[in-house]
Design a protein around this motif. Structure first.
Motif, PDB file in Angstrom:
ATOM      1  N   LYS A   3       0.824  -1.209   0.000  1.00 62.22           N
ATOM      2  CA  LYS A   3       0.000   0.000   0.000  1.00 62.22           C
ATOM      3  C   LYS A   3       0.859   1.260   0.000  1.00 62.22           C
ATOM      4  O   LYS A   3       2.013   1.251   0.395  1.00 62.22           O
ATOM      5  CB  LYS A   3      -0.935  -0.003   1.216  1.00 62.22           C
ATOM      6  CG  LYS A   3      -1.962  -1.120   1.169  1.00 62.22           C
ATOM      7  CD  LYS A   3      -3.044  -0.932   2.198  1.00 62.22           C
ATOM      8  CE  LYS A   3      -4.111  -2.012   2.049  1.00 62.22           C
ATOM      9  NZ  LYS A   3      -5.221  -1.817   2.992  1.00 62.22           N
ATOM     10  N   ASP A   6       0.745   8.038   2.744  1.00 67.02           N
ATOM     11  CA  ASP A   6       0.793   9.493   2.625  1.00 67.02           C
ATOM     12  C   ASP A   6       0.782  10.099   4.022  1.00 67.02           C
ATOM     13  O   ASP A   6      -0.145   9.846   4.799  1.00 67.02           O
ATOM     14  CB  ASP A   6      -0.413  10.013   1.836  1.00 67.02           C
ATOM     15  CG  ASP A   6      -0.328   9.675   0.355  1.00 67.02           C
ATOM     16  OD1 ASP A   6       0.556  10.235  -0.319  1.00 67.02           O
ATOM     17  OD2 ASP A   6      -1.129   8.844  -0.112  1.00 67.02           O
ATOM     18  N   HIS A   8       0.820  13.629   6.236  1.00 63.28           N
ATOM     19  CA  HIS A   8       0.524  15.055   6.105  1.00 63.28           C
ATOM     20  C   HIS A   8       0.750  15.777   7.432  1.00 63.28           C
ATOM     21  O   HIS A   8       0.094  15.469   8.432  1.00 63.28           O
ATOM     22  CB  HIS A   8      -0.932  15.267   5.670  1.00 63.28           C
ATOM     23  CG  HIS A   8      -1.268  14.650   4.348  1.00 63.28           C
ATOM     24  ND1 HIS A   8      -0.715  15.070   3.153  1.00 63.28           N
ATOM     25  CD2 HIS A   8      -2.108  13.625   4.025  1.00 63.28           C
ATOM     26  CE1 HIS A   8      -1.202  14.347   2.158  1.00 63.28           C
ATOM     27  NE2 HIS A   8      -2.039  13.450   2.658  1.00 63.28           N
ATOM     28  N   THR A  26       5.295  11.098   0.800  1.00 57.85           N
ATOM     29  CA  THR A  26       4.584   9.974   0.201  1.00 57.85           C
ATOM     30  C   THR A  26       5.566   8.829   0.013  1.00 57.85           C
ATOM     31  O   THR A  26       6.686   9.031  -0.465  1.00 57.85           O
ATOM     32  CB  THR A  26       3.985  10.363  -1.168  1.00 57.85           C
ATOM     33  OG1 THR A  26       2.982  11.354  -0.953  1.00 57.85           O
ATOM     34  CG2 THR A  26       3.364   9.171  -1.851  1.00 57.85           C
ATOM     35  N   GLN A  65      -1.680  13.491  10.005  1.00 53.12           N
ATOM     36  CA  GLN A  65      -2.297  12.331   9.378  1.00 53.12           C
ATOM     37  C   GLN A  65      -1.257  11.365   8.831  1.00 53.12           C
ATOM     38  O   GLN A  65      -0.238  11.778   8.262  1.00 53.12           O
ATOM     39  CB  GLN A  65      -3.181  12.763   8.201  1.00 53.12           C
ATOM     40  CG  GLN A  65      -4.531  13.342   8.578  1.00 53.12           C
ATOM     41  CD  GLN A  65      -5.378  13.573   7.340  1.00 53.12           C
ATOM     42  OE1 GLN A  65      -4.901  14.077   6.332  1.00 53.12           O
ATOM     43  NE2 GLN A  65      -6.662  13.179   7.407  1.00 53.12           N
ATOM     44  N   LEU A  67      -1.874   8.273   6.226  1.00 49.30           N
ATOM     45  CA  LEU A  67      -2.876   7.585   5.416  1.00 49.30           C
ATOM     46  C   LEU A  67      -2.263   6.356   4.764  1.00 49.30           C
ATOM     47  O   LEU A  67      -1.186   6.424   4.164  1.00 49.30           O
ATOM     48  CB  LEU A  67      -3.419   8.504   4.319  1.00 49.30           C
ATOM     49  CG  LEU A  67      -4.025   9.841   4.760  1.00 49.30           C
ATOM     50  CD1 LEU A  67      -4.473  10.642   3.537  1.00 49.30           C
ATOM     51  CD2 LEU A  67      -5.204   9.620   5.695  1.00 49.30           C
ATOM     52  N   ASP A  69      -3.281   4.009   1.901  1.00 49.43           N
ATOM     53  CA  ASP A  69      -4.290   3.959   0.830  1.00 49.43           C
ATOM     54  C   ASP A  69      -5.545   4.735   1.237  1.00 49.43           C
ATOM     55  O   ASP A  69      -6.665   4.217   1.199  1.00 49.43           O
ATOM     56  CB  ASP A  69      -4.653   2.510   0.493  1.00 49.43           C
ATOM     57  CG  ASP A  69      -3.679   1.899  -0.517  1.00 49.43           C
ATOM     58  OD1 ASP A  69      -2.714   2.587  -0.896  1.00 49.43           O
ATOM     59  OD2 ASP A  69      -3.902   0.747  -0.922  1.00 49.43           O
ATOM     60  N   ASP A  70      -5.360   5.965   1.673  1.00 49.68           N
ATOM     61  CA  ASP A  70      -6.448   6.897   2.006  1.00 49.68           C
ATOM     62  C   ASP A  70      -7.168   6.605   3.320  1.00 49.68           C
ATOM     63  O   ASP A  70      -8.117   7.307   3.684  1.00 49.68           O
ATOM     64  CB  ASP A  70      -7.483   6.985   0.874  1.00 49.68           C
ATOM     65  CG  ASP A  70      -6.859   7.461  -0.434  1.00 49.68           C
ATOM     66  OD1 ASP A  70      -5.957   8.316  -0.368  1.00 49.68           O
ATOM     67  OD2 ASP A  70      -7.264   6.972  -1.509  1.00 49.68           O
ATOM     68  N   GLU A  71      -6.750   5.569   4.043  1.00 46.77           N
ATOM     69  CA  GLU A  71      -7.341   5.312   5.360  1.00 46.77           C
ATOM     70  C   GLU A  71      -6.437   5.904   6.435  1.00 46.77           C
ATOM     71  O   GLU A  71      -5.253   5.559   6.522  1.00 46.77           O
ATOM     72  CB  GLU A  71      -7.498   3.801   5.594  1.00 46.77           C
ATOM     73  CG  GLU A  71      -8.141   3.489   6.941  1.00 46.77           C
ATOM     74  CD  GLU A  71      -8.152   1.997   7.266  1.00 46.77           C
ATOM     75  OE1 GLU A  71      -8.486   1.661   8.408  1.00 46.77           O
ATOM     76  OE2 GLU A  71      -7.811   1.186   6.387  1.00 46.77           O
ATOM     77  N   ASP A  72      -6.987   6.795   7.252  1.00 49.43           N
ATOM     78  CA  ASP A  72      -6.205   7.478   8.281  1.00 49.43           C
ATOM     79  C   ASP A  72      -5.968   6.527   9.460  1.00 49.43           C
ATOM     80  O   ASP A  72      -6.911   6.132  10.146  1.00 49.43           O
ATOM     81  CB  ASP A  72      -6.934   8.733   8.755  1.00 49.43           C
ATOM     82  CG  ASP A  72      -6.091   9.576   9.712  1.00 49.43           C
ATOM     83  OD1 ASP A  72      -4.970   9.145  10.062  1.00 49.43           O
ATOM     84  OD2 ASP A  72      -6.559  10.657  10.108  1.00 49.43           O
TER      85      ASP A  72
END
Length: 258
Positions: A3, A6, A8, A26, A65, A67, A69-72
């Motif tokens: 995965k 990311d 932030h 990233t 954050q 993430l 695959d977009d899940e925090d």
């Protein structure tokens, strides 16, 4: 499997002390990313935030954050234990469970997760040891103590244990610092093989190792002792080692400081 990560605006604290300041990056899937930088600049601290190991330390907390695959991973209601199954970790010193056999070490996590089927456990033992390039060396002594292996074999056993639970990401905190050059080479070859299936992030003080195995490299630094660590620069490894954007990166890589 495998995965993207990311991050932030991540701030990492020990109590009131800001240990790592405002990191964004990233990490691409099916790649090896290396963190380099002088001691005390927050590399390992930051690495531990990627699977919520940092908060195991009293007073450890983060803002920002992470993430997957977009899940925090830090969203309310997310189970830290579930995160650590998804994001495996291999530590600086090989740490096989001393009272367990080689085979039991590999499937310890599976048993913890409630897997009892002997056939499934046996298949996973072989599969994971093959994945860690250790099967041929230990297949005839799976019932012997894991602590009886050499340092390099123990580290590969720990990698087998980490991948047995089928994580998406493997974190490695200086995985070769306690190993001899031949064992180090074996672990590096293994990393290159494993990145076909996993996202791998390593912390290393070995510049040559980062240059050999990493697709991308992140350089961390700090202004002075007692100041927070920060991400100075992150780029493709070849560019980082030949033409970095920041003077501090060039000074560190060339050995002028650190």
């Amino acid at each position: 499997m495998s995965k993207r990560i990311d991050v932030h605006n991540l701030n990492v604290y020990y109590g009131d002390f800001l240990a790592v300041n405002d990191v964004s990056m990233t990490v691409e899937p099916r790649s090896i990313t290396a963190f380099i930088g002088p001691s005390g600049c927050g590399k390992s601290t930051f690495l531990r935030t990627l699977n919520r190991m940092h908060e195991v330390i009293p007073g450890g907390r983060v803002e920002g954050q992470v993430l997957l695959d977009d899940e925090d991973l830090y969203a309310p209601g997310v189970d830290p234990v579930a995160v650590r199954r998804t994001v495996g970790m291999v530590f600086q010193r090989p740490n096989p469970f001393p009272t367990m056999s080689i085979g039991d070490n590999v499937v310890a996590g599976l048993r913890l997760n409630g897997v009892k089927d002997k056939k499934v456990l046996a298949e996973k033992t072989e599969q994971s040891l093959r994945g860690a390039n250790l099967w041929n060396e230990v297949k005839d002594r799976l019932d012997k103590p894991g602590a009886g292996l050499s340092g390099g074999q123990q580290q590969r056993l720990c990698i087998a244990r980490a991948i047995a639970v089928s994580p998406d990401v493997l974190l490695m905190d200086e995985p070769c610092s306690a190993l001899d050059p031949i064992s180090t080479l074996a672990i590096e070859d293994l990393m290159l093989e494993l990145k076909k299936d996993y996202t791998i992030v390593i912390v290393t003080h070995n510049m040559q190792q980062a240059a050999r195995v990493a697709d991308r490299t992140a350089f961390f630094n700090l202004e002075a002792t007692g100041k927070p660590g920060m991400l100075v620069e992150m780029n493709d490894t070849q560019k980082m080692f030949s033409n970095p954007d920041q003077r501090a990166t060039e000074d560190y890589i060339s050995g002028r400081f650190g």
